[in-house]
Every structure is written in structure tokens, then in C-alpha cells.
Design an enzyme around this catalytic site. Sequence first.
Site, short mmCIF file in Angstrom:
data_model
loop_
_atom_site.label_atom_id
_atom_site.label_comp_id
_atom_site.label_asym_id
_atom_site.label_seq_id
_atom_site.Cartn_x
_atom_site.Cartn_y
_atom_site.Cartn_z
N GLU A 119 0.80 -1.02 -0.31
CA GLU A 119 0.55 -0.52 -0.38
C GLU A 119 0.17 0.91 -0.06
O GLU A 119 1.68 1.42 0.90
CB GLU A 119 -1.14 0.32 1.28
CG GLU A 119 -2.18 0.87 1.09
CD GLU A 119 -2.90 0.79 2.07
OE1 GLU A 119 -3.35 0.21 2.98
OE2 GLU A 119 -3.29 1.88 3.04
N LYS B 166 -7.80 -1.95 11.28
CA LYS B 166 -6.65 -1.90 10.06
C LYS B 166 -5.42 -1.16 9.86
O LYS B 166 -4.25 -1.31 9.82
CB LYS B 166 -7.62 -1.92 8.62
CG LYS B 166 -7.54 -2.23 7.30
CD LYS B 166 -6.76 -1.17 6.84
CE LYS B 166 -5.72 -2.08 5.74
NZ LYS B 166 -4.86 -0.89 4.82
C1 MEV Z 1 -5.75 2.95 5.16
O1 MEV Z 1 -5.16 1.51 4.44
C2 MEV Z 1 -5.96 2.81 6.76
C3 MEV Z 1 -7.25 4.02 7.07
O2 MEV Z 1 -8.19 3.45 7.04
C4 MEV Z 1 -7.32 3.52 8.32
C5 MEV Z 1 -8.41 4.21 9.36
O3 MEV Z 1 -9.46 4.97 8.78
O4 MEV Z 1 -8.19 4.23 10.21
C6 MEV Z 1 -6.67 5.57 6.79
#
Ligand code: MEV
Length: 437
Positions: free
Chosen positions: A91, A271
Site C-alpha cells: 500500500e 486495520k
Molecule cells: C488505510 O489503509 C488505513 C486507514 O483507513 C485507517 C483509518 O481509517 O484509521 C486510513
Amino acid sequence: MADTAHPLQEDTPVLPSSFRKLSPREKRRILESLLELSPQEMQASAPAEEMVDLADVMVESAVGVMPVPLGIATGIRIDGIRTNIPMAVEEPSVVAAATFAGQLISRGGGGFETAGTGQVMTAQIAIDDTGPGAVEAVQKAERDLHRELTGILQPMTARGGGYRGIEATVLPDSGLFVVYLHVDTCDAMGANLINTAAEALRSPLERITGGTVLMAILTNGAPRRRSRASFSIPVEKLARGTYDGPTMAKRIVRANEFAHTDRLRAVTHNKGIMNGITALATATGNDTRAIEAAVHAWAARDGEYRALTDYRVQDGCLEGSLELPLAMGTVGGAVGFHPVSSFALKVLFMDSSVEPSASRLQRVAAALGLAQNFAAISALVSEGIQHGHMRRHARRLAWKAGARHQEIQDLADRIWNAGKFNLEAAQTLLATLRRES
Ligand code: MEV
């Protein structure tokens, strides 16, 4: 919901029935012609002959490797030590976000403090049809059970770990009798060792309890192997965009409350934490599935799935913390065996004042998870995350359009300035770029 099985089309490629038994090279040749794989697909899945051999000894039916980018989040102060953290992740924004947040907290707040509960792993031996008094019988036989394990646990005992006790209970819902074996596995994640030890207790436990063993296996829950990271930063250091520092601090606390009171938000919040932890686990060859299963079970330990982090404003500072189970090793399994894992561990333990250990690796992982979460929610409660994402997306698009080397950044800048994020526009911009240079 019906899942319809449909017959193969005449031209559907089929792998020969002997495929599994062929060498990786033979398998690759078949796939290349059957699927018309491009030279780029062939080369990227086997960048070196040796990597294919390595894949072949690591998994069944290997046909190549999946190279994931390896980055380093640099200069993050953890327990007073400037730490460089290897991260393997696909990512685009993850390494940049960890570095940004880690350095902000390091410069503005002195960095992260960490602690751990130790390296104790637990195995469960589930037994059916035990007679009355089985709990007492196991308690009485504890010395003998410990003695049974002396040989198996000797290497760990010699390193200061080893046997840490046995407990027994009856599960009220199923009536199953469960024995818990606790072992300190030192710098190893310890799955092999503790499973061997648990299996060695099958017969003795059947004799002692009069029951029949259903299974003997570690719990990936790792409840006695938790790590904690925290930081404190003056709120004025948090100013961002149109928001002043105190407002940002309040918004971060509210974002955390959102994830503590709404399960769907908690999943995404956690996540984001795992973006960092899983990337470090992948880079170092640790078992990411075991770590993630443990972490999500921990997040639901009171019966509701919640955010793993805590934030509050105290005496003009934003305080953040994260505690979670992390069973990671610096030796054993793929760790240290896979050459990229040993590369990553050398990066992590670059500072010669730090003794490589699983404890340090786990505590760094906790700090990284907290940094990652702080970066995500700081962006979410200010300008949002799409701004940063699109800048990096422009670089991917530039690559896809055919740009290489220095052209990539030049084309990404042109894509960004034009605000046109599609392949056709990128190819046109690349043609112009090449004409002009
Ligand atoms: C993206 O990989 C992770 C986020 O969605 C985490 C969050 O929303 O806290 C940006």
C-alpha cells in the site's frame, strides 16, 4: 445465495495432473505457455533462480515469489533509541505515514515509551470424558508433567525461558476439560516448540485424567505476550492545515471515541494499526496470520469489537497508547532463514547498543502500530487521506504509462498538476515529456 458451478469452456487452460510433482522450472514453463505470461510477469515472479529454489523448500508446489516493496520508516525514537523500521507492504502511503508520525512524535514529544509482559506462549490440551476430580489430579501431577517436558524444553530453559506452569479448567458450555501449558519461548515465536511440548503431554494427561485427548495445540491468542507503546506530545505541536494544535488534539480524541463506540469504524481504525505491524512482521518473516488473529480477538475481549488505542488530553499534551498481544520472533521458522528477513532484522537492529530480541521487535511493532494509527486519524480529522493517496497514485500511474527512472517523478508531477488520473492522459503526458526532453 447460489454458487453456480459451470462446465469448463473448450479453450480453458488446464494444468496437467502431474503438475504438483514437476520442478518449479517445469511448472513455470507450463504456466508461461499456457497463460501466455509476459517476460515482465515471468521475470518479476522469479527475480533470481535462487529465490525459486528457496520458495520450493518453503512451500509445496512453488512456482515463484511475490516481491512486495521493502521500505524503511526512519529515525523513530523508541525508548530513547533512534530506530529504523523495515516494512514490507504494497500500500503506497503506509511507510510514508509511519515515518511522518514517528518523526513528529520523536521530535515534538521525545518519542515512544514501550513495555512488555514477557514471552510466555500457551498451549491448550482439550480432553473429553474426564472423570470427577480431574482438575485436582492435574494439579497434583504438576511436577511429573513438568518432568516429562524437561528434555524438550531444555534449550529454552538454558536461555532463561522454558516451563512456566500448568492450569486446568472445565469449559462450562462444552464440558471439555482443558489443560493450559505455559512456556517462555524467549526469542522464538515458539509455535513448534510449544506444540511439541503439548503433544508430549497427551498420554500422561490421558493417564492422569482418565479422559481422551481431543487435540493439543498452542493458542495464537498469546494473552501473556503483550506489548505496550505510548507517547505524549504537547498539543501545540499538532497544528495542521486550518486547525490549531488544541483543536487537532480534541478531534483525535473524538476520532478514537468513534472507534470505541462503533464496531464498523473500529475495524478500519484497527486495520490502520495493522498496516504498520503486519508490514514489519512480513519484512522480518514473522507469521502475520497468527499476529492478526490474536490482535482482533484482543480487540473483542470484552465482548464488543473496539479500537485498540487510547488517547486523552492531559496537562496540555496529547497522550496516546496501544497495548496488544504480539507473538513475534527474531529466530525460528522463516525468521532469519529467509534472506530478506535477515536483511530486515539487520536494519532494525542497526544500533549496536540494542541487543536483538523478540521483546524489542514486539515493542517496536507496538510503537509502529501506534504511529500508524496517529498518522491515519490525524489526516482523517484534518485534510482527509485522499490528498496524500492521490500524490502517490500519480507515481503508480506514471509507471503503468511506461515511465522509468527519473521520468517517473517528472511524469507524476505532470499528472498531479493536470489533475488527470487516468492511463490515457498519463500516456499523452509521457509522450509530451519525452518530446520536450
Ligand atoms: C488505510 O489503509 C488505513 C486507514 O483507513 C485507517 C483509518 O481509517 O484509521 C486510513
